[in-house]
Design an enzyme around this catalytic site. Structure first.
Site, PDB file in Angstrom:
ATOM      1  N   SER A 144      40.022 -20.330 -30.580  1.00  0.00           N
ATOM      2  CA  SER A 144      39.271 -21.497 -31.041  1.00  0.00           C
ATOM      3  C   SER A 144      38.765 -22.371 -29.897  1.00  0.00           C
ATOM      4  O   SER A 144      37.709 -23.008 -30.014  1.00  0.00           O
ATOM      5  CB  SER A 144      40.105 -22.331 -32.020  1.00  0.00           C
ATOM      6  OG  SER A 144      41.355 -22.656 -31.452  1.00  0.00           O
ATOM      7  N   HIS A 195      41.313 -27.521 -28.382  1.00  0.00           N
ATOM      8  CA  HIS A 195      39.931 -27.671 -28.850  1.00  0.00           C
ATOM      9  C   HIS A 195      39.147 -28.603 -27.931  1.00  0.00           C
ATOM     10  O   HIS A 195      37.982 -28.346 -27.615  1.00  0.00           O
ATOM     11  CB  HIS A 195      39.929 -28.210 -30.279  1.00  0.00           C
ATOM     12  CG  HIS A 195      40.537 -27.272 -31.268  1.00  0.00           C
ATOM     13  ND1 HIS A 195      40.906 -27.650 -32.543  1.00  0.00           N
ATOM     14  CD2 HIS A 195      40.851 -25.952 -31.168  1.00  0.00           C
ATOM     15  CE1 HIS A 195      41.405 -26.617 -33.183  1.00  0.00           C
ATOM     16  NE2 HIS A 195      41.394 -25.586 -32.374  1.00  0.00           N
TER      17      HIS A 195
END
Length: 242
Positions: A144, A195
């Site tokens: 991610s 992230h």
């Protein structure tokens, strides 16, 4: 990884179905390779998750640098794999056609390692700022972070678009930041620092020096190979003449 045995991986099956709907012939080579690698390692992990995830403790203090390579391509479960690879599928189709396969593969490789480094820096900063050593133990795994970096690139190369996040229409310029907060609120177990590291690396590429450094490195490698060819060729001719 024994928990995956003896049950149906619904996320994996749905992912394979989605890929078949798009068609292998419509997926660029590097994107398809990334999908295949992540699926393969989900079914045949190199090591248990606890031995491939990246953290300040494991990466920096214990010098387990191989985790920088292993952590992005291993996933916690089939749904973790599904959401990441579906995102990779669409981002890869758009970006690889624009950037071309060789450069896109270079970006994926550099981003995968660099995001792990930035992640450790962010967690180390949290240790110092909050005086909480537990952040050294936070161990991240999954693709991610790379996807957030690719989102920054996609928004950069396709400006003016609007994304729908939780029913809100958000300009693509700010979409990655809104999604960063939204994902953390909806799924507190996800890695906010991981992230954020992806976004920062994406910005280093689009607005900072990273792209220039990457180009300089490829230019240096090409120059070295070209120079070595020129040096070796005369020697070869001499040998043949003798």
């Amino acid at each position: 990884m024994q928990r995956r045995q003896g049950r149906v991986n619904a996320g994996l099956l749905l992912l394979l179905y989605q890929i078949s709907q798009v068609g292998l012939q419509n997926i660029p080579s590097v994107t398809l390779g990334v999908l295949a690698l992540n699926i393969f390692l989900f079914l045949n992990p190199v090591r248990p998750l606890s031995e491939v995830c990246i953290s300040v403790n494991e990466g920096f203090y214990r010098k387990n640098w191989q985790r920088l390579l292993l952590s992005p391509v291993h996933h916690a479960d089939d749904w973790h794999l599904y959401y990441n690879m579906i995102s990779m599928l669409w981002k890869g189709i758009m970006l690889e056609k624009k950037l071309k396969s060789i450069w896109f593969a270079y970006i994926i490789a550099v981003f995968s390692v660099l995001i792990g480094v930035v992640y450790m820096v962010l967690e180390f900063m949290l240790v110092k700022i909050l005086d909480d050593p537990s952040y050294e133990m936070h161990c991240a795994v999954g693709f991610s972070g790379v996807l957030f970096a690719l989102k920054v690139l996609n928004n950069h190369y396709n400006p003016g678009r609007v994304s729908s996040i939780l029913g809100l229409q958000i300009s693509s310029k700010y979409a990655c930041w809104v999604e960063l907060v939204a994902i953390h609120l909806i799924s507190p177990g996800t890695s906010f620092a991981g992230h954020l590291a992806g976004i920062l690396v994406g910005l280093m590429y689009t607005m900072g020096p990273l792209k220039k450094i990457m180009k300089a490195c490829t230019g240096y490698i090409f120059h070295r190979r070209f120079h070595r060819t020129l040096v070796i060729q005369p020697v070869t001719h001499v040998c043949l003449a003798v």
